[in-house]
Each structure stands twice: as structure tokens, then as C-alpha cells.
Design a protein around this motif. Structure first.
Motif, mmCIF file in Angstrom:
data_model
loop_
_atom_site.group_PDB
_atom_site.id
_atom_site.type_symbol
_atom_site.label_atom_id
_atom_site.label_comp_id
_atom_site.label_asym_id
_atom_site.label_seq_id
_atom_site.Cartn_x
_atom_site.Cartn_y
_atom_site.Cartn_z
ATOM 1 N N CYS A 75 0.842 -1.218 0.000
ATOM 2 C CA CYS A 75 0.000 0.000 0.000
ATOM 3 C C CYS A 75 0.868 1.256 0.000
ATOM 4 C CB CYS A 75 -0.937 0.010 1.211
ATOM 5 S SG CYS A 75 -2.266 -1.190 1.044
ATOM 6 N N ILE A 76 1.933 1.250 0.790
ATOM 7 C CA ILE A 76 2.829 2.416 0.804
ATOM 8 C C ILE A 76 3.464 2.595 -0.585
ATOM 9 C CG2 ILE A 76 5.001 3.359 1.740
ATOM 10 C CD1 ILE A 76 3.070 3.396 3.964
ATOM 11 N N HIS A 77 3.933 1.492 -1.142
ATOM 12 C CA HIS A 77 4.578 1.555 -2.458
ATOM 13 C C HIS A 77 3.602 2.102 -3.511
ATOM 14 C CE1 HIS A 77 6.713 0.369 -6.046
ATOM 15 N NE2 HIS A 77 5.855 -0.586 -6.339
ATOM 16 N N THR A 78 2.369 1.589 -3.504
ATOM 17 C CA THR A 78 1.393 2.026 -4.517
ATOM 18 C C THR A 78 1.027 3.495 -4.326
ATOM 19 O OG1 THR A 78 0.548 -0.232 -4.629
ATOM 20 C CG2 THR A 78 -0.852 1.476 -5.574
ATOM 21 N N TYR A 79 0.898 3.904 -3.070
ATOM 22 C CA TYR A 79 0.644 5.338 -2.812
ATOM 23 C C TYR A 79 1.766 6.186 -3.403
ATOM 24 C CZ TYR A 79 3.102 8.634 0.292
ATOM 25 O OH TYR A 79 3.950 9.589 0.773
ATOM 26 N N SER A 80 3.028 5.743 -3.217
ATOM 27 C CA SER A 80 4.150 6.557 -3.697
ATOM 28 C C SER A 80 4.144 6.629 -5.232
ATOM 29 C CB SER A 80 5.491 6.031 -3.172
ATOM 30 O OG SER A 80 5.930 4.903 -3.907
ATOM 31 N N LEU A 81 3.698 5.550 -5.873
ATOM 32 C CA LEU A 81 3.617 5.570 -7.346
ATOM 33 C C LEU A 81 2.522 6.530 -7.816
ATOM 34 C CD1 LEU A 81 3.964 1.746 -8.189
ATOM 35 C CD2 LEU A 81 5.772 3.465 -8.118
ATOM 36 N N ILE A 82 1.346 6.473 -7.150
ATOM 37 C CA ILE A 82 0.237 7.370 -7.542
ATOM 38 C C ILE A 82 0.687 8.830 -7.433
ATOM 39 C CG2 ILE A 82 -2.088 8.197 -6.956
ATOM 40 C CD1 ILE A 82 -2.738 5.382 -5.922
ATOM 41 N N HIS A 83 1.313 9.165 -6.299
ATOM 42 C CA HIS A 83 1.731 10.554 -6.099
ATOM 43 C C HIS A 83 2.889 10.928 -7.031
ATOM 44 C CE1 HIS A 83 -0.239 11.536 -1.939
ATOM 45 N NE2 HIS A 83 -1.099 11.064 -2.830
ATOM 46 N N ASP A 84 3.799 9.991 -7.255
ATOM 47 C CA ASP A 84 4.932 10.274 -8.140
ATOM 48 C C ASP A 84 4.481 10.573 -9.564
ATOM 49 O OD1 ASP A 84 7.890 10.325 -8.436
ATOM 50 O OD2 ASP A 84 7.530 8.696 -9.832
#
Ligand code: GRG
Length: 293
Positions: A75-84
Motif C-alpha cells: 500500500c505504501i509503495h502504490t501510494y508513492s507511485l500514484i503521487h509520483d
């Protein structure tokens, strides 16, 4: 079990658990839960959660006990991709072979879907069971530190602040230790913590994680110039276009390939204290060096 079967099995366990732990699509506000699920179930490789589960096994624990932690790092990784991918960051249209979150849901919902995935990650950690040496509060602190302003976010800030500037290999390494290495190391450490790891085991998986993280990032930079967008499921060639400092830009393609192999060797060496118990982690490290997407 061979590696291919292992990956298929663990990926399906992670996806099943994520499906249970995330609110159903129709739960209000439905747009938000739809957006969270859209990015999570878009077909990521699940490397971080699988490393988390394999680390737990290497330390003598079970994948089941590590599962909520594995879901949390994803979930943290996917959040960082969405924001990136947002227009205010890398402004990307394609991720995991699909249009990016903001392209489908608009920027506001995409920001909030990232926020919600970041938040729910900690709800998932709170559902993990403590081990004798590691209370759940230590697991929460572990993930907060890796995702926070001294690690993951620090890496992104350094990236933004240094855009277009000249890089030394040391500077590039320090960015990637934060942006890529910290979450990979935390994934391994959390798995180890669920398995009641000793301080020595924790140190080994930490060293393994940072070395593997750098190797992973160098391979990522290489793939950005050697593969197509279709093969990667994300826009290829963006680094060069954006004038980003990358390992191939700094040391040429053969130099970058050598560096990736060197960091992978360092990763393997870090696991020596485990002996054959870390066979799966060795296999995963070798696979990550050879990956094509
Ligand atoms: C916006 C808070 C914030 C942080 C951004 C992690 C990050 C920092 C940005 C993501 C983009 C990026 C270049 C990250 C480096 C790590 C990396 C190569 C991520 C891609 O990971 P994969 O290949 O992706 O494991 P999948 O889709 O397979 O999960």
C-alpha cells in the motif's frame, strides 16, 4: 518449490489478503475505494511484499504472520507511485500498464487515493501479531520511518531539488537509498520482525535490502533506456527526456550493468549468516537482476 511457483503462490496470497483488508469497492465513498483498488490491482510485481514474506520464512517464521505487513508495504509503495505520477511530480500517463490514477479519476481523487493507501497501511500493521522481541509499536515505527520525511519522502525531495543538476555517484546513491532502498529494507525487516528475528538477523536483512535496493534501482534505470513502454507498463525513456541523473547517464550502460551486478553480489554476501535458510532470498535477488520489466 521452484521460484516461478513460489512467486505465483505468494502473489496470490498477497492479492487475496489485500482484497480482504481494503474496503469493498462499493463502500462509500465508492469513488475512493474504486480508485484505491484500481491502482493496487493494476498488476504490480509485488516484489516488496514477496520479499517481506520470504524474509519471514528465512528467519524461521510463517508467511501468514507476515501477511498484514506485506500488504502494508505494498500500500505504501502504490501510494508513492500514484503521487509520483501526478502532474506536480513526474506527470506520467501510464503505470502498471494502465492510465495513471489522475488520468482516470482526476487529480483530487488521485491525491486522496494515495493518502488513503498510506493511511490504511498503518491500519494493516496494527492488525499484525507481535513477536516476542518485536511489539506492534516497533513495526509501526519501522514503516513510518521508512515512508517518512527522512527516507522515502526525503529521496523524492532530493530528486526534485536536484533536477537538472550535476550528480556524483555518491549523491545518486544517497537519493536511491532513500527513495528505493529504505522501503525494500523495511519490507524485509518487517517480515523478519514478525518472525521474532534476532538483532543479527535483522542486520543481515537490512544490509541485504539496501544493497538489493540499489541493484534494483540501477536495473530500473537500465530498463528505462533498453525496454519499451509496452514492455515496462510505464513510460520508457522518461529519465533521458527529463535530463534525470541515472546510473547509465553517469557511468554508461556497461558501467551501470557492472554496478548492478556488484550491488547484487553485496546483497548475496549480506545473507551469509543465514546459510541455506536464505536460499529463497538469494533466488529473488538473482531474479531482480535479470528482470526485464
Ligand atoms: C511521492 C511520496 C512520494 C514518493 C515518491 C518511490 C517514489 C518516491 C517514487 C516512485 C517512482 C520511482 C522511480 C521509484 C523508485 C522505485 C521504483 C523503481 C519503483 C517501481 O517499482 P516496481 O518496479 O513497480 O516494483 P511495480 O509496479 O511492479 O510494483
Amino acid at each position: 518449490m521452484d521460484l516461478k511457483k513460489y512467486l505465483t503462490l505468494r502473489l496470490s496470497q498477497v492479492d487475496k489478503a489485500l482484497n480482504t483488508l481494503l474496503p469493498p469497492k462499493k463502500t462509500a465513498p465508492a469513488t475512493m475505494h474504486d480508485a484505491m483498488r484500481y491502482s493496487i490491482f493494476a498488476g504490480g510485481k509485488r516484489l516488496r511484499p514477496i520479499l517481506c514474506l520470504a524474509s519471514a520464512e528465512s528467519c524461521g517464521g510463517t508467511p501468514e504472520a507476515a501477511l498484514p505487513l506485506a500488504c502494508a508495504v505494498e500500500c505504501i509503495h502504490t501510494y508513492s507511485l500514484i503521487h509520483d505520477d501526478l502532474p506536480c511530480m513526474d506527470d506520467d500517463d501510464l503505470r502498471r500498464g494502465r492510465p495513471t490514477s489522475h488520468k482516470v479519476y482526476g487529480e483530487g481523487v488521485a491525491v486522496l487515493a494515495g493518502d488513503a493507501l498510506l493511511t490504511i497501511a498503518f491500519e494493516m500493521v496494527a492488525k499484525a501479531k507481535p513477536s516476542k522481541r518485536h511489539p506492534v509499536s516497533a513495526m509501526v515505527a519501522e514503516l513510518a520511518e521508512a515512508a517518512g520525511s527522512r527516507q522515502l519522502i526525503a529521496g523524492q525531495v532530493m530528486d526534485i531539488e536536484n533536477e537538472g543538476k550535476k550528480f556524483t555517484p555518491a549523491k545518486l546513491q544517497s537519493i536511491h537509498e532513500r527513495k528505493t532502498g529504505a522501503l525494500i529494507a523495511a519490507s524485509l525487516r518487517l517480515g523478519a520482525m514478525s518472525a521474532n528475528a534476532t538483532p543479527k538477523q535483522l542486520q543481515s536483512v537490512t544490509d541485504f535490502g539496501y544493497a538489493l535496493g540499489l541493484a534494483f534501482q540501477i536495473v530500473d534505470d537500465i530498463l528505462d533506456i533498453t525496454q519499451t513502454s509496452e514492455q515496462l507498463g510505464k513510460s520508457a525513456g522518461k529519465d533521458v527526456k527529463a535530463g534525470k541523473a541515472t546510473y547509465p547517464a553517469l557511468m554508461g550502460l556497461p558501467g551501470a550493468q557492472k554496478a548492478a551486478a556488484l550491488w547484487t553480489k553485496k546483497a548475496h554476501d549480506s545473507l551469509k549468516p543465514f546459510g541455506s535458510k536464505a536460499d529463497r532470498l538469494h533466488e529473488l535477488a538473482a531474479m531482480m537482476l535479470e528482470r526485464k520489466s
